[in-house]
Write an enzyme that holds these catalytic residues in place. Structure first.
Site, PDB file in Angstrom:
ATOM      1  CB  SER A 119     -31.815  -7.026 -10.171  1.00  0.00           C
ATOM      2  OG  SER A 119     -30.573  -7.684 -10.273  1.00  0.00           O
ATOM      3  N   GLY A 172     -39.843  -9.570  -3.484  1.00  0.00           N
ATOM      4  CA  GLY A 172     -39.462 -10.972  -3.640  1.00  0.00           C
ATOM      5  C   GLY A 172     -39.848 -11.890  -2.509  1.00  0.00           C
ATOM      6  CD  GLU A 173     -36.898 -11.230   1.601  1.00  0.00           C
ATOM      7  OE1 GLU A 173     -36.859  -9.994   1.555  1.00  0.00           O
ATOM      8  OE2 GLU A 173     -36.243 -11.909   2.395  1.00  0.00           O
ATOM      9  CB  SER A 225     -37.367  -7.731  -1.110  1.00  0.00           C
ATOM     10  OG  SER A 225     -37.875  -9.024  -0.938  1.00  0.00           O
ATOM     11  NE  ARG A 226     -29.424  -4.152   0.242  1.00  0.00           N
ATOM     12  CZ  ARG A 226     -28.424  -3.822  -0.585  1.00  0.00           C
ATOM     13  NH1 ARG A 226     -27.905  -4.724  -1.402  1.00  0.00           N
ATOM     14  NH2 ARG A 226     -27.943  -2.605  -0.601  1.00  0.00           N
ATOM     15  CB  ILE A 228     -30.833 -13.503  -7.733  1.00  0.00           C
ATOM     16  CG1 ILE A 228     -30.754 -14.958  -7.330  1.00  0.00           C
ATOM     17  CG2 ILE A 228     -32.056 -12.843  -7.169  1.00  0.00           C
ATOM     18  CD1 ILE A 228     -30.351 -15.143  -5.895  1.00  0.00           C
ATOM     19  N   GLY A 229     -32.716 -12.460 -10.444  1.00  0.00           N
ATOM     20  CA  GLY A 229     -34.039 -12.667 -11.047  1.00  0.00           C
ATOM     21  C   GLY A 229     -34.473 -11.544 -11.958  1.00  0.00           C
ATOM     22  N   GLY A 286     -39.745  -3.580  -2.082  1.00  0.00           N
ATOM     23  CA  GLY A 286     -39.274  -4.934  -2.340  1.00  0.00           C
ATOM     24  C   GLY A 286     -40.466  -5.827  -2.619  1.00  0.00           C
TER      25      GLY A 286
END
Lengths: 759, 160
Positions: free
Chosen positions: A484, A712-713, A522-523, A481-482, A710
């Site tokens: 990975s 992302g969050e 964020s895994r 999604i970004g 992680g």
């Protein structure tokens, strides 16, 4: 910042899917087609709350070109069972009602029927021919109103969980929860200053640019294929299996490239409906939501209310903290109230904490996860209250947070004790940043806030294959999604000691790799990264065995260094090192193909902390906020591909700025959404923003071989209060309701200065 | 409803197609011509994911009727690379990680090229306002703006 002895980790190579994504070649959800496919469309409720008396589909079915119509009758009833999905929990009984309304329509946009037809135009015409008889009921939207005793009740069976004695009466409050540490009453007695405020937020949408889309093909022998844009194709498989009573292995889900998700694509809307339509027609069925449908019927994040009380001593030490949070779950129970509560004071080492949370249903679409679900809402309250405390004490806001910062050994209010974390380092990095040290420009003011997110591990599978020429394929099962793919390939290249370009990462469908939990929490770089590293280790074990066989020595006498097998020492014997290519070329003689596998339930996700600084100006006449400079510092563990780590911070910040300044669901008096489009639901555009500066604080996660946390969050958690705190310091007016949009802000400023407004 | 016969040029190639009068250019590009690089994010001209150029002018193909293509020259994302060479903007977007999910990327690239074709020396503010019609939800725009500015500088250097 990085001084680790890594060759690949920490570098910024081109992403493996880069060329596909800049040429239009990459295939997203709506880009899949099959010969003979039908187009599926959904009929949606025009009412916020209504009993469905009857549905007459006969006229629609008689329309030439219409091949099938489905309603709730076509989906089996489901048990009252909770299953995990991403960072949220869902109840199967509710999920089947969310994809297709049964007894009642519970929000405007709720699906009540669907058709499959030869063309989209015929499908639309068919929708207009379906006759639904509704009995319209009173509705409730606002969370506080939904909690009142006289509120319209959405579910007659719903009793508030977590209350004793067990309530006898149905309520919109699905759950009450609390987490308590120490003794807040005793704590507040020690306080020399107490800050107490209430805050509210409106629901916001994840705002992914790609609408939900799927293509399903059910064959006569019972096998089903699905192509879907999703954060978790294994979850799509699982939901379709459960909701349609199909054996799981009969369903094969291939994830398309995904055009954003942010948590909103961890659930299913279209897939079970498309499969059912395909089963009924014997043809592939494609379904794509319009943007309006995305807004009306796919999961927004909740709105909510946060009441905060913080007691401190004059030196800034916090002695007690209390927080009551109520979140809109939407039409069915299951808001992120848990994480909202647990994260509320997680940044701070406070002896006495009491947090109470309420999960509340109302006539809005069922909420879905959105980047650190729940955390931005509680942080909006807590971090705003801390800013008030800093102002009252005359303390620097970063110093106040440093004085109370959680560290290794701090016990959280929700249970765990922190291992190595980097909040202090992140606060210091923000304090020492060029931005924070620079003078504030005339006409601008500065705001600061912090944020926390747990990050997630969970189930991942991965495989690694050596090709005949010695190049490597790494196979995993999480949609990228970004960026990975790049991170996974970097870790594989590092572990294997080969060039990044020699490693090709592939995302497999549900039948081609073992189970993987969603891309969320964020895994992926952390947990699936660990699975990839372990799969490569497994492959190296095999490679060493092949070298040992070639040399006629024990496998223990072989080491793997820089992409080659070498004898462990001179006593093993004199052998030239064997490269991957050489071992691959002779694989047929040493035991066949060389592969590695790994599967694990990953524990030890490292929590992340962010500290944000903004400089902004407020136009007192219009209420328009101009952001001049923004810096996000974050404890990111090891930055595997720093560009994509920066990108996560920058993207999260801007979503947070949108949440703070403009974004909201606006309902009319009939409970209908008034702004289901990008023109009226205003997300930030390029001209609204400056560059977003990032500071990557690399405090390695001790539970990961490369120190990954992680990332992302966390970055969406601090911006709401960061912006609000700067606005309060600029204007003297403390905004307590989001968004701080121009009309609301100018009205608040006018109210605070009535004389000037009258002039 | 009789179909309309349209003759146009797309990415330099002469193209003929039949369409219904209400069909949008985006629908024809994606569903009939197989050019799925242009994306539908909103269908209302608010997100720019379907950006194409018509005789060099930037338009949202979801707001254009397919019949309007008659006699015009259209450029889509599929026509941006030359042979096996990516356009400098495409290269730079990859190098600088100016995309995360990639759904908005074709629209940003088409819009950015349209900007540089008419203004080879834009300020950051000009880039930000030109691209204000393109929504990106992943990147916060930072790396996109940097990529466009860097390509503009590189292209000026090359042209010198």
């Amino acid at each position: 910042m990085s001084s680790q002895p890594y060759k690949w980790i920490g570098t910024r190579p081109n992403r493996p899917d880069g060329a596909d994504k800049v040429t239009g070649r990459a295939r997203f959800g709506a880009d899949f087609n099959m010969p003979g496919q039908l187009i599926g469309k959904v009929l949606r409720s025009p009412h916020a709350h209504a009993v469905i008396r009857s549905i007459d589909t006969s006229a629609a079915e008689a329309l030439p070109g219409v091949k099938a119509v489905v309603t709730a009758k076509d989906f089996p009833e489901q048990p009252n069972v909770i299953v995990p999905t991403g960072e949220m929990q869902v109840n199967l009984r509710d999920v089947t009602r969310n994809i297709m309304a049964r007894e009642k329509a519970l929000y405007e946009g709720h699906a009540v029927a669907a058709v499959a037809a030869t063309t989209e135009a015929i499908a639309r015409e068919a929708l207009s021919l379906i006759r639904v008889e509704y009995e319209v009921l009173p509705h409730v939207i606002d969370v506080e109103e939904a909690m009142r005793d006289d509120a319209p009740v959405l579910h007659d069976h719903l009793r508030t969980e977590g209350v004793k004695p067990e309530p006898q009466k149905a309520s919109n409050i699905a759950k009450r929860m609390e987490n308590i540490k120490g003794d807040v009453a005793a704590g507040f007695k020690q306080a020399e200053i107490v800050i107490e405020r209430s805050f509210t937020t409106q629901p916001v949408h994840q705002g992914y640019i790609e609408p939900h889309a799927t293509l399903a093909s059910a064959a006569e022998d019972g096998q089903v294929q699905i192509w879907s844009t999703t954060q978790g194709h294994f979850q799509v498989r699982g939901f379709c299996s459960r909701l349609l009573n199909i054996e799981t292995s009969q369903i094969r889900v291939t994830p398309s490239e995904i055009g954003g998700g942010f948590g909103g694509k961890t659930v299913v809307y279209l897939e079970p409906v498309a499969v059912r339509l395909s089963q009924k027609t014997g043809k592939p069925v494609k379904m794509v939501m319009s943007r309006e449908e995305v807004f009306r019927a796919s999961g927004p994040a909740p709105g909510g209310s946060v009441k905060v009380k913080i007691g401190a001593r004059r030196d800034g030490r916090i002695v007690a903290a209390e927080c009551t949070i109520a979140l809109q779950a939407g039409a069915f129970p299951g808001s992120p109230i848990g994480p909202a509560c647990w994260t509320s004071f997680a940044c701070y080492d406070i002896d006495n904490i009491q947090v109470i949370g309420y999960d509340v249903v109302s006539n809005r679409p069922k909420v879905a996860a959105y980047r650190a679900p729940g955390a931005p809402i509680s942080a909006w309250g807590v971090e705003s209250a801390l800013d008030i405390l800093a102002q009252e004490l005359g303390m620097d806001p970063i110093d106040l947070r440093l004085k109370n910062a959680a560290k290794k050994g701090t016990k959280t209010s929700y249970g765990p004790t922190f291992d190595t974390i980097g909040f202090v380092e992140t606060l210091e990095a923000a304090k020492n940043s060029a931005h924070y040290k620079s003078p504030v420009k005339p006409g601008y003011t500065r705001g600061v806030a912090a944020g926390f997110w747990f990050n997630v591990g969970a189930d991942s599978s991965a495989a690694a294959h050596v090709a005949e020429d010695g190049t490597v394929t790494v196979i995993s099962g999480n949609p990228d999604i970004g960026g990975s793919r790049a991170s996974l390939a970097l870790m594989a290249a590092e572990e294997l000691g080969v060039d990044y370009e020699k490693v090709r990462p592939v995302i497999a469908d549900t039948s081609s790799i073992g189970f993987n939990f969603v891309t969320g929490g964020s895994r992926v770089t952390f947990a699936t990264g660990l699975a990839v590293v372990n799969a490569v280790k497994d492959m190296i074990r095999e490679l060493k065995g092949r070298a040992a066989k070639t040399w006629g020595v024990d496998p223990e006498a072989v080491v793997w260094e820089n992409g080659m097998a070498r004898p462990a020492g001179s006593n093993v014997g004199e052998f030239d090192p064997l490269s991957l290519a050489q071992l691959a070329a002779s694989a047929g003689k040493t035991g066949g193909p060389i592969n590695g596998h790994a599967q694990l339930n990953v524990q030890g996700a490292g929590p992340g902390f962010g500290v944000h600084v903004v400089d902004l100006a407020v136009d007192r006449d219009t209420g328009i906020v101009t952001i001049d400079r923004y810096t996000a510092a974050q404890d990111v563990g090891t930055a595997i591909h720093p560009s994509y780590v920066e990108g996560q911070l920058q993207g999260g910040v801007v979503q947070g700025i949108g949440w703070a300044l403009n974004e909201e669901y606006i309902y009319n008096s009939k409970g209908k959404l008034d702004n289901p489009g990008f023109l009226d639901y205003r997300m930030p555009v390029a001209s609204d923003l400056p560059m977003i500066e990032t500071i990557l604080v690399e405090v390695a996660n001790p539970s990961h071989p490369y120190g990954v946390r992680g990332v992302g969050e966390v970055p969406i958690v601090p911006p709401l209060a960061t912006v609000g705190n700067a606005i309060a310091r600029a204007t003297g007016v403390r905004m307590t309701d989001l968004p701080m949009s121009p009309p609301k802000l100018s009205a608040a400023l006018d109210a605070a200065t009535p004389r000037m407004a009258a002039e | 409803m009789a179909k309309l016969h349209i003759s146009t040029t797309i990415n330099g190639e002469p193209i003929e197609f039949l369409c219904d009068p209400p069909q949008t250019m985006l629908e024809v590009l994606r569903d009939q011509l197989g050019l799925t690089g242009s994306k539908e994010g909103c269908g209302s001209g608010d997100c720019g994911a379907c950006s194409i150029t018509v005789d060099g002018r930037l338009v949202c193909s979801c707001l254009m009727l397919a019949a309007e293509a008659e006699g015009h020259r259209l450029e889509t994302i599929e026509g941006m690379a030359r042979g096996d060479q990516l356009h400098p903007l495409q290269k730079k977007f990859v190098e600088l990680a100016a995309l995360q999910c990639g759904i908005c990327t074709p629209g940003f690239l088409v819009a950015s090229k349209a900007l540089l074709d008419r203004n080879p020396n834009p300020t950051e503010t000009e880039v930000r306002y030109w691209l204000a019609g393109n929504l990106c939800r992943c990147t916060g725009y930072d790396k996109i703006i940097r990529a466009v500015m860097e390509v503009a500088a590189d292209m000026r250097e090359t042209a010198r």
